[in-house]
Every structure is written in C-alpha cells, then in structure tokens.
Design an enzyme around this catalytic site. Structure first.
Site, PDB file in Angstrom:
ATOM      1  N   ARG A 284       0.956  -1.325   0.136  1.00 11.55           N
ATOM      2  CA  ARG A 284      -0.091  -0.007   0.023  1.00 11.55           C
ATOM      3  C   ARG A 284       1.027   1.347   0.003  1.00 11.55           C
ATOM      4  NH1 ARG A 284      -3.614  -2.301  -1.719  1.00 11.55           N
ATOM      5  NH2 ARG A 284      -5.549  -2.868  -0.907  1.00 11.55           N
TER       6      ARG A 284
ATOM      7  N   HIS B 174      -1.038   1.079  -9.601  1.00  9.85           N
ATOM      8  CA  HIS B 174      -2.089   0.149  -8.814  1.00  9.85           C
ATOM      9  C   HIS B 174      -2.899  -0.995  -9.777  1.00  9.85           C
ATOM     10  CE1 HIS B 174      -3.839   0.031  -4.778  1.00  9.85           C
ATOM     11  NE2 HIS B 174      -3.969  -1.397  -5.103  1.00  9.85           N
TER      12      HIS B 174
HETATM   13  P1  NDP Z   1      -2.508 -11.184   4.555  1.00 14.60           P
HETATM   14  O1  NDP Z   1      -3.482 -10.683   5.357  1.00 14.60           O
HETATM   15  O2  NDP Z   1      -2.964 -12.835   3.941  1.00 14.60           O
HETATM   16  O3  NDP Z   1      -1.258 -11.337   4.817  1.00 14.60           O
HETATM   17  C1  NDP Z   1      -0.488 -10.396   5.457  1.00 14.60           C
HETATM   18  C2  NDP Z   1       0.908 -10.739   5.950  1.00 14.60           C
HETATM   19  O4  NDP Z   1       1.724  -9.619   6.212  1.00 14.60           O
HETATM   20  C3  NDP Z   1       0.974 -11.734   7.066  1.00 14.60           C
HETATM   21  O5  NDP Z   1       1.919 -12.841   6.856  1.00 14.60           O
HETATM   22  C4  NDP Z   1       1.151 -10.897   8.118  1.00 14.60           C
HETATM   23  O6  NDP Z   1       1.891 -11.731   9.209  1.00 14.60           O
HETATM   24  C5  NDP Z   1       2.159  -9.838   7.549  1.00 14.60           C
HETATM   25  N1  NDP Z   1       2.187  -8.653   8.407  1.00 14.60           N
HETATM   26  C6  NDP Z   1       1.150  -7.941   8.844  1.00 14.60           C
HETATM   27  N2  NDP Z   1       1.632  -6.843   9.642  1.00 14.60           N
HETATM   28  C7  NDP Z   1       2.963  -7.193   9.728  1.00 14.60           C
HETATM   29  C8  NDP Z   1       3.834  -6.498  10.725  1.00 14.60           C
HETATM   30  N3  NDP Z   1       3.713  -5.355  11.375  1.00 14.60           N
HETATM   31  N4  NDP Z   1       5.202  -7.114  10.504  1.00 14.60           N
HETATM   32  C9  NDP Z   1       5.503  -8.185   9.848  1.00 14.60           C
HETATM   33  N5  NDP Z   1       4.509  -9.018   9.100  1.00 14.60           N
HETATM   34  C10 NDP Z   1       3.374  -8.361   9.108  1.00 14.60           C
HETATM   35  O7  NDP Z   1      -2.428 -10.365   3.154  1.00 14.60           O
HETATM   36  P2  NDP Z   1      -2.541 -10.717   1.693  1.00 14.60           P
HETATM   37  O8  NDP Z   1      -1.371 -11.457   1.415  1.00 14.60           O
HETATM   38  O9  NDP Z   1      -3.688 -11.250   1.156  1.00 14.60           O
HETATM   39  O10 NDP Z   1      -2.499  -9.134   1.064  1.00 14.60           O
HETATM   40  C11 NDP Z   1      -1.486  -8.377   1.253  1.00 14.60           C
HETATM   41  C12 NDP Z   1      -1.552  -7.006   0.793  1.00 14.60           C
HETATM   42  O11 NDP Z   1      -1.133  -6.972  -0.509  1.00 14.60           O
HETATM   43  C13 NDP Z   1      -3.001  -6.438   0.913  1.00 14.60           C
HETATM   44  O12 NDP Z   1      -3.266  -5.989   2.431  1.00 14.60           O
HETATM   45  C14 NDP Z   1      -2.863  -5.217   0.098  1.00 14.60           C
HETATM   46  O13 NDP Z   1      -2.351  -4.176   0.796  1.00 14.60           O
HETATM   47  C15 NDP Z   1      -1.872  -5.562  -0.934  1.00 14.60           C
HETATM   48  N6  NDP Z   1      -2.435  -5.977  -2.311  1.00 14.60           N
HETATM   49  C16 NDP Z   1      -2.191  -4.967  -3.124  1.00 14.60           C
HETATM   50  C17 NDP Z   1      -2.415  -5.123  -4.521  1.00 14.60           C
HETATM   51  C18 NDP Z   1      -2.018  -4.441  -5.735  1.00 14.60           C
HETATM   52  O14 NDP Z   1      -2.592  -4.296  -6.788  1.00 14.60           O
HETATM   53  N7  NDP Z   1      -1.018  -3.533  -5.666  1.00 14.60           N
HETATM   54  C19 NDP Z   1      -3.386  -6.199  -4.863  1.00 14.60           C
HETATM   55  C20 NDP Z   1      -3.827  -6.935  -3.794  1.00 14.60           C
HETATM   56  C21 NDP Z   1      -3.217  -6.624  -2.510  1.00 14.60           C
HETATM   57  P3  NDP Z   1       1.138 -12.689   9.972  1.00 14.60           P
HETATM   58  O15 NDP Z   1       1.461 -14.086   8.700  1.00 14.60           O
HETATM   59  O16 NDP Z   1       2.135 -12.897  11.171  1.00 14.60           O
HETATM   60  O17 NDP Z   1      -0.212 -12.654  10.277  1.00 14.60           O
HETATM   61  C1  OXD Z   2      -6.653  -4.818  -3.666  1.00 15.56           C
HETATM   62  C2  OXD Z   2      -6.070  -3.924  -4.426  1.00 15.56           C
HETATM   63  O1  OXD Z   2      -6.459  -4.863  -2.410  1.00 15.56           O
HETATM   64  O2  OXD Z   2      -6.575  -3.954  -5.649  1.00 15.56           O
HETATM   65  O3  OXD Z   2      -7.449  -5.807  -4.037  1.00 15.56           O
HETATM   66  O4  OXD Z   2      -4.919  -3.239  -3.971  1.00 15.56           O
END
Ligand code: NDP
Ligand code: OXD
Length: 308
Positions: free
Chosen positions: A223, A271
C-alpha cells in the site's frame, strides 16, 4: 438474502447475473439502487456508502471487493460488524505474475538496460544465476506465500518476513521486529506485500533501506502509505538502492510533477499489480456468503485488533 454492491458497475452487473443463475435466493442490488434499505444484510464495496450504518440499520456484514480492507475507516463501524476482504484465486495469480515479472526484471538488470537503450549504449553486464540472488518478501499471507512459491520454483534464494512465525518450503522465514534486521540484510531484492496498518505505515524508509545490502532493489506492491517517497529517491540517487518497481503510492494517482514519473531507476505502474477477477471471484464470494449463512467462519475475516 439482500446485498448491496457498490464498486465497479461492470463487475457488479456480471456478479448480479451470475448470482441470479447460481444462487437465486440472493438478491444483489447495484448502487445507487438499494432495494428496501431495511432489508440490506450485506454491503460489498471498495468505498462503502456514506452514513452506511444509519442508512442500512440491519447490516450484518461488510465485504471488501479487494484484498485489502484498509480503505474502510474501521473506527466508524460498530465493533461487532464483521469485515471481510477478498481472497480468490484470480487475484492471487495476478500478484504472483506481477511479483515474478518485477523480480525477474530487477534480477536481469532491466531498468539499467532500458536506460542504456535510451542512450544507444551496447554494454553487457555479467549475468548472475538466480540461486545467488537473495529475494526477501515482506508479508507471508495469501499473496506473499503464493509469490514465494513461484520464486522458489525459479531458483531464487528466498526469505520471508511476517508478524508471527510462519513456515514455507524452501523459504528462510523470519518474523517480528527482532528478526527484521537479519531478514533485510539478506534481501538483494525486497518485495513488500504487507497490509497497511499503524505498524507498517511508513515502514519503507531511510532506516530500512540502509539495512539492505548495498545496491539492493525494491518491489512495492503493498500500500502506498508504506513508502516514504523522499527516502526512496535519496536512496536511489545516493546509490544505496539500484532500482525500484512501484505499484502503489500515496497519493494515487501521483501528480504529474512527481519525480517518480521520470526517475530512470523507477518503474511505476498505476496500482495494477493485481485485481479481483470477476469470474473466479464470483465463486469465492458465493462460497463465503454460504459460510456466512451457515454461521461458519468466513475466509478473509479482518481481525480488527491487529488491523488486517
Ligand atoms: P494477508 O493478510 O493474507 O497477509 C499479510 C501478511 O503480512 C501476513 O503474513 C502478516 O503476518 C504480515 N504482516 C502484517 N503486519 C505485519 C507486521 N507489522 N510485521 C510483519 N509482518 C506483518 O494479506 P494478503 O497477502 O492477502 O495481501 C497483502 C497486501 O497486499 C494487502 O493487504 C494489500 O495491501 C496488498 N495488495 C496489493 C494489490 C495491488 O494491486 N498492489 C492487490 C492486492 C493486495 P502474519 O502471517 O504473522 O499474520
Ligand atoms: C486490492 C487492491 O486490495 O486492488 O485488491 O489493491
């Protein structure tokens, strides 16, 4: 069951038709049509309608059309209202493709070769095998794990970092603040796939860049607010970092005068790293709606306390 959808109208129309065929008991209204607001049980949105709780007093569930739910202001929602984000195979695959493209491009020096091409300069550099390139993925959730599985299969030396301990085949796993430095020190290419939370806000900054191996590269697909723009520019201009592939920024879109647009070491995409895919998401959505109806745990339920 009555649902209000407020997001991309084309996707909404397809979901409406798809649900009418596969789940005729579910009525999906497309904003600004709402049906009887008293009967609206679920809102599916990227940006929910204003005054949502007052307008739809019997709302039981808020669903995000995307993988993130950070666009919702959770403080304005009743604490008991479940919030669910999208997990679906098309969205995951899109991110696998983007991360693979970006890591391969950085691994094979493509930003440098594109610059050389602009200068009509024919200058080969030595080619490193993938096994000697250390890739570190921040975030070992749905998307981080899928991306790593692909990167491992390509032969990269992979690591991952999460908040709590995780285990993934072929990946050196690190977690928490205590193990962050060790993870960063072995990340020639750093990929950010973290959700936006108070802890990850501004995380990609000068301090973090200084802990990467000299000349490391960045892929930012998490993000926008996680990345400190001036710190990135300083790290690239000072040679601390070699290149960056950036998909998300704050603000979006970037103003035309922003330096990211023209920096030779930055590849910028608007994005699009991944998107919810209408057809594969329809099946995932319906499966989650049925879980909700049966009172079973839903996939992608946001934990309000941890913020993702
Ligand atoms: P998940 O919730 O499945 O995974 C999040 C991961 O981040 C987990 O492993 C979590 O740790 C880790 N995490 C969260 N906070 C911290 C922290 N403070 N320190 C270390 N690790 C942390 O999310 P997704 O994989 O589904 O998606 C991730 C992100 O990708 C979305 O939230 C979004 O922001 C971004 N995204 C971007 C898109 C784009 O087009 N650019 C499209 C889709 C998503 P733990 O395993 O311990 O819970
Ligand atoms: C999502 C994105 O969160 O598009 O799906 O970033």
């Amino acid at each position: 069951m009555q649902i209000l959808y407020k997001s991309d109208p084309q996707r909404g129309a397809l979901w409406q038709a798809w649900l009418a065929q596969h789940a005729p008991d579910i009525q999906l209204y497309l904003w600004p049509e709402t049906g009887d607001p008293q009967k609206t049980e679920i809102v599916i949105a990227w940006q929910p309608p204003e005054n949502m709780m007052a307008t739809f007093p019997n709302l039981k569930l808020l669903m995000s059309v995307g993988a993130g739910a950070d666009q919702f202001d959770l403080t304005t929602l009743p604490p008991g209202l479940p919030v669910v984000r999208m997990i679906e195979p098309g969205l995951t695959q899109g991110m696998v493709e983007y991360v693979t493209f970006a890591v391969l491009a950085l691994h094979r020096d493509m930003p440098r070769y594109l610059q050389q091409q602009r200068e009509a300069r024919w200058q080969p550099h030595s080619v490193r095998p993938a096994a000697t390139r250390r890739v570190g993925v921040m975030g070992l959730g749905e998307l981080g794990q899928a991306a790593l599985t692909q990167l491992v299969s390509l032969g990269f030396d992979c690591a991952g970092w999460s908040r709590t301990p995780r285990a993934l085949n072929g990946v050196a796993c690190f977690y928490g603040a205590e193990q962050r430095d060790a993870f960063l020190a072995r990340s020639d290419i750093l990929v950010c796939l973290l959700p936006l939370t108070p802890e990850t806000h501004g995380l990609l900054n000068r301090d973090l860049f200084s802990q990467l191996p000299p000349g490391a590269a960045l892929v930012q697909a998490g993000r926008g607010a996680q990345l400190h723009h001036e710190d990135l520019l300083a790290a690239l201009d000072g040679g601390l970092l070699s290149a960056a592939v950036i998909d998300v920024t704050d603000p979006e879109p970037l103003p035309p005068s922003h330096r990211f647009w023209h920096h030779p070491a930055i590849w910028l995409t608007p994005h699009i790293a991944s998107q919810t895919q209408t057809i594969s998401a329809a099946a995932a959505l319906l499966e989650n709606l049925r879980r909700y109806q049966r009172g079973e745990p839903m996939t992608g339920l946001i934990d309000r306390a941890r913020g993702y």
